[in-house]
Every structure is written in C-alpha cells, then in structure tokens.
Design a protein around this motif. Structure first.
Motif, mmCIF file in Angstrom:
data_model
loop_
_atom_site.group_PDB
_atom_site.id
_atom_site.type_symbol
_atom_site.label_atom_id
_atom_site.label_comp_id
_atom_site.label_asym_id
_atom_site.label_seq_id
_atom_site.Cartn_x
_atom_site.Cartn_y
_atom_site.Cartn_z
ATOM 1 N N GLN A 1 0.833 -1.207 0.000
ATOM 2 C CA GLN A 1 0.000 0.000 0.000
ATOM 3 C C GLN A 1 0.868 1.257 0.000
ATOM 4 O O GLN A 1 0.606 2.210 -0.741
ATOM 5 C CB GLN A 1 -0.906 -0.020 1.230
ATOM 6 N N ILE A 2 1.931 1.239 0.799
ATOM 7 C CA ILE A 2 2.835 2.400 0.891
ATOM 8 C C ILE A 2 3.703 2.517 -0.358
ATOM 9 O O ILE A 2 3.855 3.601 -0.930
ATOM 10 C CB ILE A 2 3.728 2.278 2.151
ATOM 11 N N THR A 3 4.285 1.393 -0.797
ATOM 12 C CA THR A 3 5.265 1.411 -1.894
ATOM 13 C C THR A 3 4.613 1.569 -3.262
ATOM 14 O O THR A 3 5.136 2.290 -4.122
ATOM 15 C CB THR A 3 6.102 0.112 -1.876
ATOM 16 N N GLU A 4 3.479 0.901 -3.474
ATOM 17 C CA GLU A 4 2.841 0.896 -4.795
ATOM 18 C C GLU A 4 1.706 1.911 -4.931
ATOM 19 O O GLU A 4 1.259 2.194 -6.043
ATOM 20 C CB GLU A 4 2.292 -0.506 -5.108
ATOM 21 N N GLY A 5 1.215 2.420 -3.786
ATOM 22 C CA GLY A 5 0.077 3.343 -3.847
ATOM 23 C C GLY A 5 -1.254 2.639 -4.046
ATOM 24 O O GLY A 5 -2.249 3.263 -4.411
ATOM 25 N N TRP A 6 -1.285 1.315 -3.797
ATOM 26 C CA TRP A 6 -2.537 0.558 -3.909
ATOM 27 C C TRP A 6 -3.364 0.767 -2.645
ATOM 28 O O TRP A 6 -2.864 1.222 -1.624
ATOM 29 C CB TRP A 6 -2.257 -0.943 -4.057
ATOM 30 N N SER A 7 -4.643 0.403 -2.722
ATOM 31 C CA SER A 7 -5.451 0.353 -1.510
ATOM 32 C C SER A 7 -5.063 -0.908 -0.741
ATOM 33 O O SER A 7 -4.422 -1.811 -1.287
ATOM 34 C CB SER A 7 -6.946 0.317 -1.864
ATOM 35 N N TYR A 8 -5.481 -0.970 0.542
ATOM 36 C CA TYR A 8 -5.123 -2.147 1.345
ATOM 37 C C TYR A 8 -5.765 -3.411 0.784
ATOM 38 O O TYR A 8 -5.146 -4.474 0.759
ATOM 39 C CB TYR A 8 -5.551 -1.933 2.803
ATOM 40 N N SER A 9 -6.989 -3.284 0.305
ATOM 41 C CA SER A 9 -7.679 -4.453 -0.270
ATOM 42 C C SER A 9 -6.965 -4.941 -1.533
ATOM 43 O O SER A 9 -6.879 -6.150 -1.784
ATOM 44 C CB SER A 9 -9.140 -4.116 -0.587
ATOM 45 N N GLU A 10 -6.422 -4.007 -2.326
ATOM 46 C CA GLU A 10 -5.649 -4.400 -3.514
ATOM 47 C C GLU A 10 -4.364 -5.116 -3.112
ATOM 48 O O GLU A 10 -3.937 -6.067 -3.775
ATOM 49 C CB GLU A 10 -5.322 -3.163 -4.360
ATOM 50 N N GLY A 11 -3.739 -4.673 -1.996
ATOM 51 C CA GLY A 11 -2.550 -5.336 -1.492
ATOM 52 C C GLY A 11 -2.845 -6.764 -1.045
ATOM 53 O O GLY A 11 -2.091 -7.694 -1.348
ATOM 54 N N ILE A 12 -3.965 -6.944 -0.332
ATOM 55 C CA ILE A 12 -4.396 -8.289 0.096
ATOM 56 C C ILE A 12 -4.664 -9.163 -1.124
ATOM 57 O O ILE A 12 -4.253 -10.335 -1.187
ATOM 58 C CB ILE A 12 -5.666 -8.202 0.966
ATOM 59 N N TYR A 13 -5.356 -8.589 -2.104
ATOM 60 C CA TYR A 13 -5.691 -9.318 -3.337
ATOM 61 C C TYR A 13 -4.417 -9.777 -4.049
ATOM 62 O O TYR A 13 -4.288 -10.941 -4.426
ATOM 63 C CB TYR A 13 -6.521 -8.409 -4.233
ATOM 64 N N PHE A 14 -3.445 -8.854 -4.210
ATOM 65 C CA PHE A 14 -2.186 -9.195 -4.875
ATOM 66 C C PHE A 14 -1.444 -10.291 -4.114
ATOM 67 O O PHE A 14 -0.943 -11.252 -4.715
ATOM 68 C CB PHE A 14 -1.295 -7.957 -4.997
#
Length: 252
Positions: A191-204
């Motif tokens: 989330q911090i490094t890529e600028g994704w949302s937390y849910s996108e981080g979990i998904y990835f």
C-alpha cells in the motif's frame, strides 16, 4: 550426527537454491537486456515520428501506429515520459531475479517474459530443473517449520492439554501467524510502496501466494513511482517463504 547431517543438507539446499536463482537472473539479464534496448529505441523513434506527423497521418497509418504501440506495451516497453525512462531496464538484476523466482514458483505473471530465442530456450531448461528444485526447497523448509510445530505441540502436551486440542491450536497458531506475516503486513508495505489500496494489497498477496498470478497487479511496474534498489528481490524472497508457509499448512 543425524541432526547435524540434516542441518547441513538443509543449508546446502538453501544455498544451492538461491545460487540457482542468482545464476538464472544473471543469464536472463545478459540475454535479454540488449534486445530490450533495441525495442525501447524503436518505440522512442516511433513516438517521435508520431508527434511530428500526427496531423498528416492517414487512417491506415494511425491503425498501424496503434498496433505498434500495443505490441510495445505487451513487450514491457511503455513509451511515456522523457528519455530517461527508456534508459531504465526491465532486465536489471532485481527484475531478473524476480522473474527467475516467478518461473520456478510457476506464478508466471506474464508482464515480463524473454523475447530472444536464446532467452526462451534458456527459460525452458531453467524451469525444467528449477521447478523440481523449488518443490524440494519448499518441502524442506515446510519440514523445518513442522519441527517448530511439533515442539509447540510437545510444550502444550506437557502442560496437560489434550492431543485433539493441541492439533487444533497448532494449526490455528500457524494459520494466524502466516496470515499476519505473509498477507496482512506485506499488504501494508505494498500500500505504501505501490500506492494501492489495502484491499488491492491483500488481493495481490493472495493471488501471488496461491500461484494464480493473473498479472493485473505486479510490483515495481509503475513508471511514475520511484522504487528502492532490490525491491523486487525482497518481494521474490517473500514469495518463496510465503509458498513454504502454504506448504506447511498442507502438511498440517
């Protein structure tokens, strides 16, 4: 003696596994980097020609430009921004190591792939020997983690707990710890490094560790963000130990 021999075998396996990935990364880098530079130069020339003549292009020429642009993007070349972005390579050592890790783990995002004949042939043999090596590595690491599991079970048994309850609590402990270490905390990092949302981080994280690897989210691919050196190497190591955790869950 048996314990020392087992530890030595484990150490040699881990060392050999990472040496295999390092050698693979170096070979992919050597085989693919020159061809990539030529592709980027061609994409830059195509963009420059378009900007100079776009008001005079025919429909057929415009369609050909779009085809060339799509092909360049599929090959990992994004002709946006200034020339400095063309100098950054998709096949630097960090990216090459990350690619080698995704090959042996069978994730295969598809966003980075060898395009030269030499790179493709090497990839076949690298995967042919690397995938079985990866399975052996994950099995051995999973076995080491299962020893920790047995120690925890023995500790609880000595405290007077029943075996069925011990099995349940042990599985719950490793499941909860793994979810925290390999899914929840890395998602904050992404989330911090890529600028994704937390849910996108979990998904990835889940799509990666389950080896589904759609390729819709991949780390280190955003041209407008600055990543620290060896960022993708760290992600590759996270993937390998995350897969070992999943192997442990299957064992349990």
């Amino acid at each position: 003696k048996a314990m020392c021999s087992g530890r030595l075998q484990t150490a040699l396996l881990v060392a050999g596994y990472f040496i295999y990935l390092l050698v693979g990364a170096a070979v992919f880098q050597a085989l693919e980097r020159t061809a990539e530079k030529q592709e980027k130069m061609a994409a830059a020339q195509m963009k420059e020609a378009f900007l100079q003549n776009f008001t005079q292009l025919t429909v057929a020429e415009m369609e050909q430009f779009m085809k060339n642009l799509i092909e360049a993007i599929q090959n990992g070349v994004y002709p946006v921004g200034n020339e400095s972005q063309f100098k950054e390579s998709n096949w630097d050592f960090s990216n090459s190591f990350f690619f080698a890790g995704t090959v042996v783990s069978t994730i295969g995002y598809g966003t980075l792939h060898p395009k030269t004949a030499g790179g493709q042939i090497f990839c076949v043999f690298f995967a042919l020997f690397g995938i079985p090596l990866n399975i052996v590595f994950l099995h051995r690491v999973g076995k080491m983690l299962s020893l920790l599991c047995k120690k925890l079970g023995k500790f609880l048994y000595e405290k007077g707990m029943r075996k069925k309850k011990i099995k349940f609590l042990t599985l719950l402990f490793f499941l909860a710890t793994g979810i925290l270490v390999f899914l929840c905390l890395p998602s904050v990092f992404f989330q911090i490094t890529e600028g994704w949302s937390y849910s996108e981080g979990i998904y990835f994280a889940f799509i990666t560790l389950s080896t589904i690897g759609f390729g819709d989210y991949v780390v280190g691919k955003q041209s407008d963000r600055k990543y620290f050196s060896y960022y993708r190497v760290l992600v590759a190591i996270w993937i390998l130990f995350g897969l070992a955790w999943i192997a442990l869950l299957f064992n349990l």
